[in-house]
Design a protein around this motif. Structure first.
Motif, mmCIF file in Angstrom:
data_model
loop_
_atom_site.group_PDB
_atom_site.id
_atom_site.type_symbol
_atom_site.label_atom_id
_atom_site.label_comp_id
_atom_site.label_asym_id
_atom_site.label_seq_id
_atom_site.Cartn_x
_atom_site.Cartn_y
_atom_site.Cartn_z
ATOM 1 N N TYR A 209 2.481 1.741 -3.512
ATOM 2 C CA TYR A 209 1.592 2.009 -4.414
ATOM 3 C C TYR A 209 1.064 3.459 -4.348
ATOM 4 C CZ TYR A 209 0.312 -2.430 -6.480
ATOM 5 O OH TYR A 209 0.070 -3.573 -7.160
ATOM 6 N N SER B 236 0.736 -1.108 -0.168
ATOM 7 C CA SER B 236 -0.044 0.085 -0.028
ATOM 8 C C SER B 236 0.790 1.270 0.088
ATOM 9 C CB SER B 236 -0.992 -0.022 1.131
ATOM 10 O OG SER B 236 -1.650 1.138 1.407
ATOM 11 N N GLN C 299 4.172 5.340 -5.678
ATOM 12 C CA GLN C 299 4.361 5.173 -7.234
ATOM 13 C C GLN C 299 3.190 6.034 -7.663
ATOM 14 O OE1 GLN C 299 2.458 1.708 -8.386
ATOM 15 N NE2 GLN C 299 2.147 2.368 -10.403
ATOM 16 N N ASN C 300 1.782 6.293 -6.981
ATOM 17 C CA ASN C 300 0.915 6.935 -7.815
ATOM 18 C C ASN C 300 1.485 8.431 -7.835
ATOM 19 O OD1 ASN C 300 -0.871 4.939 -8.154
ATOM 20 N ND2 ASN C 300 -1.884 5.301 -6.245
ATOM 21 N N SER D 108 5.620 -0.497 -8.942
ATOM 22 C CA SER D 108 4.533 -1.493 -9.206
ATOM 23 C C SER D 108 4.794 -2.834 -9.410
ATOM 24 C CB SER D 108 3.985 -0.793 -10.696
ATOM 25 O OG SER D 108 3.124 -1.603 -11.184
#
Length: 345
Positions: free
Chosen positions: A110, A107, A113-114, A202
């Motif tokens: 991510y 989590s 990464q976003n 990812s």
């Protein structure tokens, strides 16, 4: 005899409905991927009056929307019985606290990464972003070999080599661009570097999440709730440490518009859509959808933004990446992975 006839008819109808469902999910995935890239690119490049929206706030709200959506799905699965719904959450979240804590790893990655994806699109055009981001397949394959002990077939290794070759051709500067526009090339390479870090994140997060799913009997939707919960936490921390001054000055929703809200919803439901694709289709369909999204993004970006002039090398690299996506999804007679058990972990 009549029973066999009706059974055959029912089977044929079921097969037709399954095929239709696959095509519907395919089209939705192509639209989601393409619209996400193009709308995000538009919101980051369009000239506006006043401050531009903060990408960290969009990521935070997207995680919150995802959390609420997953909770609603679980509530629906419980036939809208509050007590059954609360028991489901208690069993999935509180009775196994260690399993919940484990999900903080993918989590957090991510969430980071976003935010990197938003940064990368500030420096890259949509087609280059879309094609380069396919390197997440390579990263996923590498981490799958390390964490899941997945054995890749010859076709898959060939596809990975094709993938790296295609991306290299896409990124290769040509003509006077490499000499006359050094600043632009530096920005482009910075965007590529940020995107590569996002690809690695990812790949690792996806494989680690798969490892958690295969090593426990916790449902996919409970896992998504866990992911979204930590996503909200990590995204909130990102907002506080990176954009607190901007928020105090111009507000949390500064620069928000209909296109920005569209990006937010596409970001939130993209992961849920991918889960549906995995459930109703296979790797070949996923590869086909990804390839179509690359083609559509390239065409639309050229017509709308006019921010890329496709060269022969770019087109050749794009075709190689598309072909690699198909080859990677080809079925083989030998199993490509082994099933995980508690003993394996």
């Amino acid at each position: 005899m009549n029973g066999a006839f009706f059974e055959t008819k029912a089977t044929q109808k079921s097969n037709r409905m399954g095929a239709i469902r696959k095509y519907v999910v395919l089209v939705l995935l192509v639209l989601q991927t393409t619209c996400m890239v193009l709308t995000l690119r538009y919101t980051r490049t369009v000239v506006i009056d006043g401050p531009r929206y903060l990408s960290s706030t969009v990521v935070l709200l997207a995680e919150f929307v995802k959390l609420m959506s997953c909770l609603f799905v679980i509530y629906y699965q419980c036939n809208f019985y509050p007590q059954k719904f609360l028991n489901e959450l208690k069993v999935g979240l509180l009775n196994k606290p260690l399993e919940t804590i484990k999900i903080a790893v993918p989590s957090g990655i991510y969430s980071f990464q976003n935010n990197l994806l938003f940064i990368a699109l500030n420096y890259l055009d949509a087609p280059t972003y879309q094609v380069t981001y396919q390197l997440k397949i390579l990263m996923t394959a590498l981490f799958s070999s390390l964490l899941l002990r997945k054995q890749l077939s010859r076709n898959q290794w060939i596809a990975l080599v094709m993938l790296m070759t295609g991306v290299a051709l896409v990124q290769y500067p040509t003509g006077s661009t490499a000499v006359e526009n050094t600043s632009s090339i530096q920005d482009r390479m910075y965007g590529v570097g940020v995107l590569l870090v996002a690809c690695a994140g990812s790949g690792f997060a996806g494989v680690y999440f798969e490892l958690l799913l295969k090593s426990s009997n916790i449902s996919l939707w409970i896992r998504n709730v866990q992911m979204a919960m930590f996503g909200v936490i990590f995204s909130s921390i990102t907002v506080l440490f990176t954009n607190l001054k901007e928020i105090q000055k111009d507000g949390f929703f500064q620069g928000y518009s209909i296109p920005v809200m569209t990006v937010l919803l596409l970001q939130a439901y993209g992961g849920i859509l991918v889960a549906c694709v995995v459930q109703y289709t296979d790797n070949i369909i996923k590869g086909f959808a990804t390839s179509l999204s690359i083609i559509v993004s390239t065409i639309v970006s050229y017509l709308v933004f006019n921010d890329v002039q496709p060269t022969k090398l770019f087109l050749a690299g794009t075709m190689i990446v598309i072909a690699a996506t198909f080859v990677y999804g080809l079925r083989t007679t030998k199993p490509s992975s082994t099933k995980l058990t508690e003993k394996d972990n």
